[in-house]
Design an enzyme around this catalytic site. Structure first.
Site, PDB file in Angstrom:
ATOM      1  N   LEU A  93       0.849  -1.183   0.000  1.00 37.12           N
ATOM      2  CA  LEU A  93       0.000   0.000   0.000  1.00 37.12           C
ATOM      3  C   LEU A  93       0.893   1.244   0.000  1.00 37.12           C
ATOM      4  O   LEU A  93       1.948   1.258   0.637  1.00 37.12           O
ATOM      5  CB  LEU A  93      -0.900   0.003   1.239  1.00 37.12           C
ATOM      6  CG  LEU A  93      -1.892  -1.162   1.336  1.00 37.12           C
ATOM      7  CD1 LEU A  93      -2.565  -1.164   2.709  1.00 37.12           C
ATOM      8  CD2 LEU A  93      -2.930  -1.089   0.230  1.00 37.12           C
ATOM      9  N   HIS A 109       2.218 -11.465   8.818  1.00 35.51           N
ATOM     10  CA  HIS A 109       3.389 -11.858   8.035  1.00 35.51           C
ATOM     11  C   HIS A 109       3.909 -13.191   8.594  1.00 35.51           C
ATOM     12  O   HIS A 109       4.012 -13.340   9.818  1.00 35.51           O
ATOM     13  CB  HIS A 109       4.471 -10.778   8.111  1.00 35.51           C
ATOM     14  CG  HIS A 109       5.683 -11.135   7.302  1.00 35.51           C
ATOM     15  ND1 HIS A 109       5.700 -11.064   5.924  1.00 35.51           N
ATOM     16  CD2 HIS A 109       6.892 -11.596   7.671  1.00 35.51           C
ATOM     17  CE1 HIS A 109       6.883 -11.455   5.486  1.00 35.51           C
ATOM     18  NE2 HIS A 109       7.617 -11.783   6.525  1.00 35.51           N
TER      19      HIS A 109
HETATM   20  C1  GAR Z   1      -0.250 -16.315   4.902  1.00 36.23           C
HETATM   21  O1  GAR Z   1       0.757 -17.208   5.271  1.00 36.23           O
HETATM   22  C2  GAR Z   1       0.176 -14.884   5.215  1.00 36.23           C
HETATM   23  O2  GAR Z   1       0.905 -14.770   6.396  1.00 36.23           O
HETATM   24  C3  GAR Z   1       1.039 -14.591   4.031  1.00 36.23           C
HETATM   25  O3  GAR Z   1       0.344 -15.139   2.936  1.00 36.23           O
HETATM   26  C4  GAR Z   1      -0.413 -16.263   3.382  1.00 36.23           C
HETATM   27  C5  GAR Z   1      -1.845 -16.064   2.959  1.00 36.23           C
HETATM   28  O4  GAR Z   1      -2.601 -17.222   3.206  1.00 36.23           O
HETATM   29  N1  GAR Z   1       1.231 -13.186   3.874  1.00 36.23           N
HETATM   30  C6  GAR Z   1       2.339 -12.644   3.368  1.00 36.23           C
HETATM   31  O5  GAR Z   1       3.285 -13.300   2.969  1.00 36.23           O
HETATM   32  C7  GAR Z   1       2.329 -11.124   3.310  1.00 36.23           C
HETATM   33  N2  GAR Z   1       3.644 -10.643   3.040  1.00 36.23           N
HETATM   34  P1  GAR Z   1      -4.197 -17.134   3.240  1.00 36.23           P
HETATM   35  O6  GAR Z   1      -4.639 -16.459   1.933  1.00 36.23           O
HETATM   36  O7  GAR Z   1      -4.624 -18.571   3.270  1.00 36.23           O
HETATM   37  O8  GAR Z   1      -4.593 -16.378   4.442  1.00 36.23           O
END
Ligand code: GAR
Length: 209
Positions: A93, A109
């Protein structure tokens, strides 16, 4: 109840954990909408199945990042959320966007920040020889995967772990701490003040699992 909007780009398992927690009568927030930047995000169908309003803003449909964000900001003006939860929203963002909703945006994260911000966190934790990994919910500030920490949880890194096996172990605790963090913020126990996460709880251990 406080009004929360969840931003997703993918499968939406964290969105689902938030929506499930928020369905409990004593939970201090309700999920009023889900916003995706990907038409194919699996989380959209999961949200719709729960009767949650969804909208999709595909970046390629807009001429610039500013125009894309302006459309999302207009939707937020309609929704008037108290909290915005980034849940696997894989897009930075802008500072202008963040300032419009200062102190109201949370992100999860999949690492123990400040270790391993950015992408490929699990591979980097394994490569570094770490014996523990985890996840972090924090207030969003201008810097990526930075900002005051609200809650963290740790899991072991086991011999033979791959990024995939570690990711799924971390995801299990993501589903525990994101609802916890949203609860703390929605009930006013934790807030962002002068760039810090301030806790008004009698115990300082509320944000750790
Ligand atoms: C999760 O592990 C979240 O922590 C990560 O993406 C995945 C989404 O899973 N986020 C990042 O890496 C942000 N930088 P989900 O769509 O099943 O919640």
């Amino acid at each position: 109840k406080k009004k929360a909007v969840v931003f997703i780009s993918g499968g939406g398992s964290n969105m689902l954990s938030l929506a499930t927690a928020a369905a409990e009568p004593d939970f201090p927030a309700e999920i009023i909408a889900v916003i995706s930047d990907k038409a194919e995000a699996g989380g959209l169908a999961k949200a719709a199945a729960l009767g949650i309003r969804t909208s999709t803003f595909v970046r390629q449909d807009f001429s610039s990042k500013e125009a894309h964000e302006a459309a999302i900001l207009a939707e937020l003006d309609r929704l008037q959320p108290d909290v915005i939860c980034l849940a696997g929203y894989m897009r930075m963002l802008s500072a202008a966007f963040i300032h419009r909703h200062e102190g109201k945006i949370l992100n999860i994260h999949p690492s123990l920040l400040p270790l391993f911000p950015g992408l490929h966190t699990h591979q980097r934790a394994i490569d570094a020889g770490m014996k523990i990994a985890g996840c972090t919910v924090h207030f969003v500030t201008e810097a990526m995967d930075d900002g005051p920490i609200i809650a963290q949880a740790a899991v072991p890194i086991l011999a033979g772990d791959t990024p995939e096996t570690l990711a799924s172990r971390v995801l299990t605790v993501e589903h525990q701490i994101y609802p916890l963090a949203l609860r703390l913020v929605a009930e006013g126990t934790v807030e962002m003040k002068n760039g810090c996460a301030v806790s008004h709880a009698p115990s300082e251990a509320t944000g750790a699992l």
